[in-house]
Design an enzyme around this catalytic site. Structure first.
Site, PDB file in Angstrom:
ATOM      1  N   SER A   1      -2.804 -11.002  -3.389  1.00 39.99           N
ATOM      2  CA  SER A   1      -2.443  -9.980  -2.406  1.00 39.99           C
ATOM      3  C   SER A   1      -3.589  -8.986  -2.262  1.00 39.99           C
ATOM      4  O   SER A   1      -4.004  -8.365  -3.253  1.00 39.99           O
ATOM      5  CB  SER A   1      -1.183  -9.252  -2.867  1.00 39.99           C
ATOM      6  OG  SER A   1      -1.013  -8.081  -2.094  1.00 39.99           O
TER       7      SER A   1
ATOM      8  N   ASP B   1      -0.037  -7.834   3.108  1.00 43.99           N
ATOM      9  CA  ASP B   1       1.169  -7.009   3.151  1.00 43.99           C
ATOM     10  C   ASP B   1       1.084  -5.980   4.269  1.00 43.99           C
ATOM     11  O   ASP B   1       0.285  -5.042   4.197  1.00 43.99           O
ATOM     12  CB  ASP B   1       1.345  -6.281   1.810  1.00 43.99           C
ATOM     13  CG  ASP B   1       1.741  -7.226   0.693  1.00 43.99           C
ATOM     14  OD1 ASP B   1       2.773  -7.890   0.825  1.00 43.99           O
ATOM     15  OD2 ASP B   1       1.001  -7.284  -0.313  1.00 43.99           O
TER      16      ASP B   1
ATOM     17  N   HIS C   1       3.028 -11.042   5.027  1.00 42.74           N
ATOM     18  CA  HIS C   1       4.311 -10.537   4.522  1.00 42.74           C
ATOM     19  C   HIS C   1       4.604  -9.240   5.263  1.00 42.74           C
ATOM     20  O   HIS C   1       3.982  -8.209   4.996  1.00 42.74           O
ATOM     21  CB  HIS C   1       4.209 -10.316   3.009  1.00 42.74           C
ATOM     22  CG  HIS C   1       5.445  -9.723   2.407  1.00 42.74           C
ATOM     23  ND1 HIS C   1       5.476  -9.212   1.125  1.00 42.74           N
ATOM     24  CD2 HIS C   1       6.705  -9.573   2.890  1.00 42.74           C
ATOM     25  CE1 HIS C   1       6.697  -8.763   0.857  1.00 42.74           C
ATOM     26  NE2 HIS C   1       7.454  -8.965   1.924  1.00 42.74           N
TER      27      HIS C   1
ATOM     28  N   MET D   1       6.648  -6.182   5.924  1.00 46.76           N
ATOM     29  CA  MET D   1       7.674  -5.240   5.445  1.00 46.76           C
ATOM     30  C   MET D   1       7.810  -4.174   6.520  1.00 46.76           C
ATOM     31  O   MET D   1       7.396  -3.030   6.360  1.00 46.76           O
ATOM     32  CB  MET D   1       7.241  -4.656   4.091  1.00 46.76           C
ATOM     33  CG  MET D   1       7.398  -5.646   2.956  1.00 46.76           C
ATOM     34  SD  MET D   1       6.422  -5.213   1.505  1.00 46.76           S
ATOM     35  CE  MET D   1       4.844  -5.921   1.975  1.00 46.76           C
TER      36      MET D   1
ATOM     37  N   GLY E   1       1.713  -3.401  -8.476  1.00 48.77           N
ATOM     38  CA  GLY E   1       1.651  -2.906  -9.843  1.00 48.77           C
ATOM     39  C   GLY E   1       2.979  -2.611 -10.514  1.00 48.77           C
ATOM     40  O   GLY E   1       3.019  -1.929 -11.533  1.00 48.77           O
TER      41      GLY E   1
ATOM     42  N   GLY F   1       4.819  -8.328  -9.564  1.00 46.23           N
ATOM     43  CA  GLY F   1       4.753  -8.388 -11.024  1.00 46.23           C
ATOM     44  C   GLY F   1       4.400  -9.756 -11.582  1.00 46.23           C
ATOM     45  O   GLY F   1       4.690 -10.041 -12.747  1.00 46.23           O
TER      46      GLY F   1
HETATM   47  C1  DX5 Z   1       4.808  -5.355  -2.819  1.00 49.56           C
HETATM   48  C2  DX5 Z   1       4.000  -6.409  -2.150  1.00 49.56           C
HETATM   49  C3  DX5 Z   1       3.245  -7.298  -3.046  1.00 49.56           C
HETATM   50  C4  DX5 Z   1       2.253  -6.620  -3.948  1.00 49.56           C
HETATM   51  C5  DX5 Z   1       2.324  -7.337  -5.260  1.00 49.56           C
HETATM   52  O1  DX5 Z   1       5.740  -4.859  -1.942  1.00 49.56           O
HETATM   53  O2  DX5 Z   1       4.817  -7.231  -1.336  1.00 49.56           O
HETATM   54  O3  DX5 Z   1       2.641  -8.366  -2.342  1.00 49.56           O
HETATM   55  O4  DX5 Z   1       0.946  -6.646  -3.484  1.00 49.56           O
HETATM   56  O5  DX5 Z   1       1.529  -6.659  -6.161  1.00 49.56           O
HETATM   57  P1  DX5 Z   1       1.550  -6.974  -7.715  1.00 49.56           P
HETATM   58  O6  DX5 Z   1       1.146  -8.408  -7.899  1.00 49.56           O
HETATM   59  O7  DX5 Z   1       0.576  -6.007  -8.263  1.00 49.56           O
HETATM   60  O8  DX5 Z   1       2.963  -6.729  -8.198  1.00 49.56           O
HETATM   61 ZN    ZN Z   2       3.930  -9.040  -0.514  1.00 51.28          ZN
END
Ligand code: DX5
Ligand code: ZN
Length: 222
Positions: free
Chosen positions: A9, A34, A65, A67, A144, A176
């Site tokens: 990501s 994202d 992705h 959101m 994170g 995570g």
């Molecule tokens: C969170 C995002 C993720 C994020 C994951 O809403 O959708 O894609 O970048 O980050 P890590 O791998 O650090 O949890």
């Molecule tokens: Zn994501």
């Protein structure tokens, strides 16, 4: 058995050096992008102009992705632009099947994302309309955060349903994911893994290889 796909990501990348940051993950399968609108989630990233430039310079395909609240308005745009896959959240449209059809009409893979608090049962019979289901393993909005193992039963249910339907549906986990948590997700049926911090905090090439190896080890055993 499908092989494991690793999608770093770029939320964890240095936004002022995106081209170099993309070059660092060229051994991955896709880059996870994202898009946040500060409405569907309490955070804001970027939109079409930035994604267009990422598409221009990325050595690997784009896994979008979204959101965002107005998925009907924006998801088709990213598909038309040339993203490999476009995923919207289940709550972000009144008609997920119709939106998936539009995304597919641009030759992109259509994905539906399920937040930790969202039930998966209403979507199990609709799965043939999608190419991917994204099971959020944290609350969407920030990188994170810690992996939520309580989301695993949903993954198992989806894995069983895709076998029942006999479809080539990718099961993605996001949030995570590290070398320590990827195994549990793989063992429950995930085959597509998003990792932000885990990849960019270390040497991305080595991290991608370690994640792939850890996923493979667990998938082959279950
Ligand atoms: C969170 C995002 C993720 C994020 C994951 O809403 O959708 O894609 O970048 O980050 P890590 O791998 O650090 O949890
Ligand atoms: Zn994501």
């Amino acid at each position: 058995m499908t092989s494991s796909r690793i999608h770093p990501s770029i939320l964890a990348a240095d936004f002022v050096n995106l081209q170099q940051e993309l070059a660092r993950i060229e051994t991955a399968d896709s880059v996870h992008v994202d898009v946040m609108d500060n409405h569907f989630v309490p955070n804001l990233t970027f939109g079409p102009p930035v994604v267009e430039r990422i598409l221009d310079v990325s050595p690997i395909p784009l896994d979008m992705h979204l959101m965002i609240t107005d998925a009907d308005r924006w998801a088709p745009e990213y598909a038309e632009m040339g993203a490999d896959s476009v995923t919207f959240h289940a709550e972000a449209t009144d008609n997920p099947v119709a939106l998936a059809r539009v995304i597919r009409s641009f030759d992109a893979r259509a994905g539906i994302a399920i937040k930790p608090g969202t039930q998966v049962e209403p979507y199990l019979e609709l799965l043939p309309n999608f190419d991917m289901v994204l099971v959020m393993t944290v609350e969407p909005g920030f990188g994170g955060q810690a992996f939520m193992p309580e989301t695993m039963p949903k993954l198992k249910m989806l894995n069983e349903a895709r076998k029942r339907h006999g479809i080539d549906l990718w099961l993605q986990v996001d949030g995570g994911i590290t070398v320590d948590t990827i195994g549990i997700a793989a063992a429950h049926g995930a085959d597509t893994f998003v990792a932000g911090s885990a990849v960019y905090k270390g040497n991305p090439e080595l991290q991608i290889a370690s994640l792939r190896a850890a996923a493979k080890q667990h998938r082959s055993c279950c």
